[in-house]
Design a protein around this motif. Structure first.
Motif, short mmCIF file in Angstrom:
data_model
loop_
_atom_site.label_atom_id
_atom_site.label_comp_id
_atom_site.label_asym_id
_atom_site.label_seq_id
_atom_site.Cartn_x
_atom_site.Cartn_y
_atom_site.Cartn_z
N GLY A 28 0.82 -1.18 0.25
CA GLY A 28 -0.02 -0.02 -0.01
C GLY A 28 1.08 1.26 -0.10
N SER A 29 1.77 1.30 1.01
CA SER A 29 2.82 2.29 0.82
C SER A 29 3.49 2.66 -0.41
CB SER A 29 3.83 2.29 2.10
OG SER A 29 2.68 2.64 3.37
N MET A 30 4.15 1.51 -0.76
CA MET A 30 4.94 1.64 -1.89
C MET A 30 3.85 2.11 -3.09
SD MET A 30 7.38 -1.70 -1.58
CE MET A 30 8.43 -1.64 -3.07
N VAL A 31 2.75 1.76 -3.25
CA VAL A 31 1.90 2.45 -4.29
C VAL A 31 1.52 3.83 -4.06
CG1 VAL A 31 -0.61 2.21 -5.11
CG2 VAL A 31 0.72 0.17 -4.61
N HIS A 32 1.25 4.23 -2.80
CA HIS A 32 1.38 5.72 -2.66
C HIS A 32 2.63 6.31 -2.92
CE1 HIS A 32 -2.57 5.83 -0.90
NE2 HIS A 32 -2.16 4.94 0.13
N GLY A 33 3.75 5.77 -2.78
CA GLY A 33 4.98 6.14 -3.19
C GLY A 33 5.04 6.53 -4.75
N LEU A 34 4.43 5.75 -5.35
CA LEU A 34 4.25 6.01 -6.97
C LEU A 34 3.24 7.00 -7.21
CD1 LEU A 34 5.16 5.23 -9.94
CD2 LEU A 34 2.88 3.91 -9.85
N THR A 35 2.04 6.62 -6.72
CA THR A 35 1.08 7.60 -7.30
C THR A 35 1.02 9.16 -6.80
OG1 THR A 35 -0.37 6.93 -5.24
CG2 THR A 35 -0.30 5.53 -7.37
N VAL A 36 1.66 9.26 -5.67
CA VAL A 36 1.71 10.76 -5.20
C VAL A 36 2.63 11.79 -6.06
CG1 VAL A 36 2.12 12.31 -3.19
CG2 VAL A 36 0.93 10.18 -2.73
N PRO A 37 3.85 11.13 -6.09
CA PRO A 37 4.66 12.10 -7.32
C PRO A 37 4.15 11.92 -8.54
CG PRO A 37 5.75 9.98 -6.65
CD PRO A 37 4.59 10.19 -5.42
N GLY A 38 3.37 10.56 -8.92
CA GLY A 38 2.96 10.48 -10.10
C GLY A 38 1.68 11.66 -10.33
N ALA A 39 0.85 11.90 -9.21
CA ALA A 39 -0.30 12.76 -9.53
C ALA A 39 0.53 14.23 -9.55
CB ALA A 39 -0.83 12.82 -8.48
N ILE A 40 1.45 14.40 -8.87
CA ILE A 40 2.08 15.81 -9.04
C ILE A 40 2.81 16.08 -10.40
CG2 ILE A 40 4.06 17.05 -8.13
CD1 ILE A 40 3.51 15.90 -5.31
N GLU A 41 3.42 14.85 -10.82
CA GLU A 41 4.05 15.04 -12.32
C GLU A 41 3.12 15.21 -13.26
OE1 GLU A 41 6.68 12.03 -13.35
OE2 GLU A 41 7.22 13.06 -15.47
N ALA A 42 1.85 14.38 -13.31
CA ALA A 42 0.88 14.61 -14.08
C ALA A 42 0.26 16.11 -14.23
CB ALA A 42 -0.17 13.47 -13.95
N ALA A 43 0.00 16.48 -12.93
CA ALA A 43 -0.44 17.73 -12.79
C ALA A 43 0.31 19.02 -13.16
CB ALA A 43 -0.99 18.14 -11.35
N GLN A 44 1.56 18.87 -12.91
CA GLN A 44 2.59 19.91 -13.40
C GLN A 44 2.77 19.74 -14.94
OE1 GLN A 44 3.11 22.27 -11.37
NE2 GLN A 44 5.27 22.32 -11.05
N ARG A 45 2.55 18.77 -15.25
CA ARG A 45 2.78 18.59 -17.09
C ARG A 45 1.46 19.41 -17.38
NH1 ARG A 45 6.91 15.72 -19.27
NH2 ARG A 45 8.14 14.64 -17.66
N LYS A 46 0.41 19.04 -16.99
CA LYS A 46 -0.83 19.99 -17.34
C LYS A 46 -0.93 21.36 -17.21
CE LYS A 46 -4.57 18.71 -15.59
NZ LYS A 46 -5.74 17.77 -14.93
N ASN A 47 -0.05 21.67 -16.19
CA ASN A 47 0.16 23.01 -15.83
C ASN A 47 1.09 23.85 -16.66
OD1 ASN A 47 -1.58 22.82 -13.71
ND2 ASN A 47 0.07 22.49 -12.06
N GLY A 48 1.59 22.90 -17.66
CA GLY A 48 2.62 23.45 -18.74
C GLY A 48 4.09 23.30 -18.63
N TYR A 49 4.47 22.72 -17.38
CA TYR A 49 5.95 22.15 -17.29
C TYR A 49 6.12 20.81 -17.83
CZ TYR A 49 5.32 25.88 -13.95
OH TYR A 49 5.09 27.18 -13.23
N THR A 50 6.39 20.94 -19.15
CA THR A 50 6.42 19.59 -19.84
C THR A 50 7.89 19.40 -20.36
OG1 THR A 50 5.83 20.84 -21.93
CG2 THR A 50 3.99 19.56 -20.67
N LYS A 51 8.80 20.33 -20.32
CA LYS A 51 10.07 20.19 -20.90
C LYS A 51 11.01 18.96 -20.13
CE LYS A 51 11.03 24.60 -21.73
NZ LYS A 51 12.04 25.69 -21.24
N GLY A 52 11.61 18.06 -20.93
CA GLY A 52 12.43 17.11 -20.25
C GLY A 52 11.59 16.34 -19.17
#
Lengths: 573, 191
Positions: free
Chosen positions: A316-340
């Motif tokens: 469970g914790s290892m899953v959150h370890g992926l999904t929390v930064p994953g959700a942040i990355e997804a949101a940030q990419r949507k916010n326009g930070y898509t370089k690299g």
């Protein structure tokens, strides 16, 4: 049967305000309760933190601040004040927020909630009073046959009853929200996480009642004997499961912060919720973590329990370890930070203490608290570290760099949104999570290092100067204790800034009025993201995949290094 | 998003993202491996704690330890008997406020049946700098087999808080070399 018949008629219409930043409807009664619990939390953090600093300075051989009697007293008080009172007061605030505020609902029976609050305050004060009297320096764990004053146990029992009332209010508020249809579909993820925390809390408090009530009666002379092994088994069903409340609560805060600041939504609701559900199913087995070096317990029992049933709760914790930064990355990419691969992370709001607190908590909980916890909880490896300083090293990695740092980060959201005050001294506030995080990480790592070198926990004098049979630890152990002391000073500075900023803001912060622009702004879609159900959906996450790979490789390496250490020990079976 | 209701309203009916699925698979298999490795170590490892334990009245245990010490005492150190049991013997260790009693003299490569208990509070048997740490309880006699693999002077400290003298609670184990050939033979047999 309607909510009213269950909870009692609504006396007067609840009073609401609408938040200008999130669009959420906030019940004023809930808001006052959140404030009260948050303030109480910070007060106990201050007391417990000062005691903690004095402990660390005593353990620094070159300073050796307190005499032995005071050291053991301070250590007992430190455990109770930070591990219980600070964290649980804050968690009650989180529960009220995740139910009433996130679901746009009135809080159930606010007067009853105040009764719970008062019980918690009275209990916490009573236990502190017993500790300060000096005849209850039994450590937070109070293992019999060592006995504390009856008030020590009574205070804990009252505190637990108050916390239980808080859980009941939370569940009742959920019932009202459903009855009055204040939200659509499933509850939001943060509320789901809070439900996880509250369910585990009820289990925990029940275990606590099973063991603390007889122990209290024993301290009064009404029961003749408490079996120490039985005590340890049941006590840790409370003691360790309490930490799982913290995990559920701080993971909820990770999601909350990511949603409010970046507009992040979970990659898929199903995965994140199932991960929380794993906690409910399996985290309760953790009592075994404290019984791996004990007589009479079968290995099969130890293996099943210590691994949370094949590591399903760790999963469970290892899953959150992926999904929390994953959700942040997804949101940030949507916010326009898509370089690299890492622009999303580089351009994250690192200057916002709510974000830096949250992200540092995420990283350190995983790398420091999480990995060390699995290693420490491995049946055979435990013998290498059982009751050494490695143990506090591990749990400072979970409850300080994990929970406390996440709660500190969350406070920078509570101040403007619930207290409606602008944060004073924003520059100091920006610095605070880093200072505290680095200090706390140092405390954890250096204590683990000292434990690996054999330094015992809860020990006043590692020079053993008064011992009839002399013994000396290695020079490395002394170095570790010194570095631990320095780290504790850093963490204490960070903690002091936190208390000053919070108290200063609550008392003197500028009142936030309509149209005010926040110093640390939220994402425009934050309110909707946090209070509505819904997945982010298919996205590419190269950065998160790299981060999680680094984590996994570290985990595997560290795990096998410890087996190597173990294989070099004397033989025993 | 607030304008349109979510497509799926029931969370367990939703699809799982591919990256999540892969990570769940990896993490699950890793958990399964770690679970299996604890079991495996019982077959391939030489460091597994025995569960053998007996309920015993603390005063009875104290008498047993005293008899053991008297029988095999070779000298005294700081008023504490130094006890040298023969190879394979039952060895008794007693934890009490605030000492580990008696001092032992063992042979490298020889196995002993160690009995461990306390007569007052809980104590933590912590062999240093080897770093073997085992909890000791009043009323429970824990029995396990121990084979020293190195010679020298080793300390026992207490790592379970046991009151104001906790930090003065120590003990000692001497491990002597015996004839090298004999040791190797025994160690080989042991492994």
């Amino acid at each position: 049967m309607t909510a009213e018949t269950v909870i009692g008629a609504v006396g007067k219409q609840a009073e609401f305000r609408t938040c200008q930043y999130t669009g959420l409807k906030v019940d004023v009664a809930a808001q006052t309760l959140i404030k009260a619990n948050a303030v109480a939390a910070v007060v106990f953090l201050l007391i417990g933190g000062l005691l903690g600093l004095s402990v660390a300075l005593t353990r620094w051989p070159a300073v050796h601040l307190l005499p032995a009697e005071w050291f053991y007293l301070a250590l007992t008080g430190h455990g109770a004040n930070v591990l219980l009172f600070w964290i649980i007061f804050f968690e009650i605030a989180v529960l009220y927020f995740a139910s009433a505020v996130l679901l746009n609902c009135r809080i159930a029976a606010p007067k009853f909630a105040w009764l719970g609050f008062i019980l918690m305050i009275v209990g916490a004060l009573l236990t502190n009073y017993a500790v300060l009297q000096g005849d209850s320096s039994v450590m937070f764990t109070s293992y019999p046959p060592m006995q504390a004053a009856p008030n020590f146990y009574l205070g804990l029992i009252l505190f637990a009853v108050g916390a239980l009332i808080g859980c009941v209010i939370f569940f009742a508020t959920l019932v009202i929200a459903k009855e009055e249809r204040t939200y659509e579909g499933s509850v939001p993820l943060v509320t789901f996480g809070a439900i996880t925390a509250a369910i585990i809390a009820v289990f925990t408090i029940a275990s606590g009642a099973v063991i603390l009530i007889p122990t209290w009666l024993w301290s009064l002379g009404l029961i003749s004997n408490i079996d120490p092994l039985m005590y340890k088994l049941v006590w840790w069903a409370m003691g360790h499961s309490t930490q799982q409340i913290n995990v559920s609560a701080h993971v909820s805060i990770w999601y909350l912060t990511a949603a409010l600041l970046l507009g992040a939504k979970p990659l898929s609701e199903k995965v994140s919720r199932t991960a929380f559900f794993m906690y409910i199913l399996f985290l309760q087995l953790a009592s075994a973590h404290h019984l791996l070096a004990e007589p009479g317990l079968d290995s099969s029992w130890k293996i099943v329990n210590t691994s949370y049933m094949m590591y399903l709760a760790v999963l469970g914790s290892m899953v959150h370890g992926l999904t929390v930064p994953g959700a942040i990355e997804a949101a940030q990419r949507k916010n326009g930070y898509t370089k690299g691969v890492f622009e999303w992370l580089r351009k994250a709001p690192w200057g916002n203490p709510a974000f830096s607190g949250m992200f540092l908590s995420l990283v350190m909980f995983g790398f420091i608290g999480g990995i060390s916890g699995v290693v420490l909880g491995t049946e055979q490896l435990n013998v290498l570290m059982h009751n050494t300083l490695y143990v506090p090293g591990h749990f400072h990695g979970t409850v300080v760099t994990g929970t406390t740092l996440a709660f500190m980060g969350g406070t920078y959201l509570v101040l403007p949104l619930i207290f409606q005050r602008e944060i004073i001294w924003p520059k100091l506030a920006k610095l605070q999570p880093y200072l505290f995080g680095i200090g706390a990480a140092g405390i954890s790592l250096f204590m683990m290092g000292a434990g690996t070198l054999g330094v015992p926990r809860r020990h006043w004098d590692i020079t053993f100067s008064d011992a009839p049979i002399a013994f000396a630890h290695s020079a490395g152990a002394f170095l570790m204790m010194g570095l631990n002391g320095i780290s504790a000073i850093l963490a204490a500075l960070g903690g002091a800034i936190y208390v000053i900023v919070v108290v200063g803001t609550v008392l003197f912060g500028k009142k936030i009025v309509g149209g005010h622009k926040l110093t640390f702004p939220l994402h425009s879609g934050g309110g909707a993201a946090v209070s509505h159900y819904g997945s982010e959906g298919a996205v590419k996450l190269p950065g998160t995949i790299i981060l999680i790979t680094i984590f996994f490789v570290s985990f595997v390496l560290y795990y096998f290094i410890n087996w190597k250490y173990l294989s070099e020990l004397w033989l025993f079976h | 998003m607030a304008v349109f209701p979510p497509k799926e309203r029931i969370w367990w009916n939703e699809p799982i993202e591919r990256v999540e699925l892969i990570w769940i698979g990896v993490a699950f298999l890793w958990g399964l491996f770690m679970f299996g490795f604890m079991i495996t170590w019982h077959f391939i490892g030489q460091q597994n704690l025995n569960k053998e334990a007996y309920r015993i009245a603390p005063s009875v245990y104290e008498t047993k330890v005293e008899e053991f010490a008297k029988k095999y005492q070779v000298r005294e150190e700081q008023g504490v008997p130094v006890v040298k049991p023969p190879a394979g013997a039952d060895v008794y260790i007693l934890g009490r406020l605030w000492q580990w009693w008696p001092v032992l003299e063992l042979e490298k490569g020889t196995s002993y049946r160690i009995h461990l208990s306390t007569i007052d509070w809980m104590h933590g048997f912590s062999l240093q700098p080897v770093n073997i740490n085992i909890s000791a309880y009043p009323g429970y006699e824990h029995v396990f087999t121990l084979t020293p693999t190195e010679s020298g002077e080793f300390g026992i400290v207490c790592n379970e808080f046991c009151g104001i003298g906790h930090h003065t609670m120590t003990g000692k184990i001497y491990v002597k070399d015996q004839k090298q050939a004999e040791v190797n033979q025994r160690l080989v047999a042991e492994r």
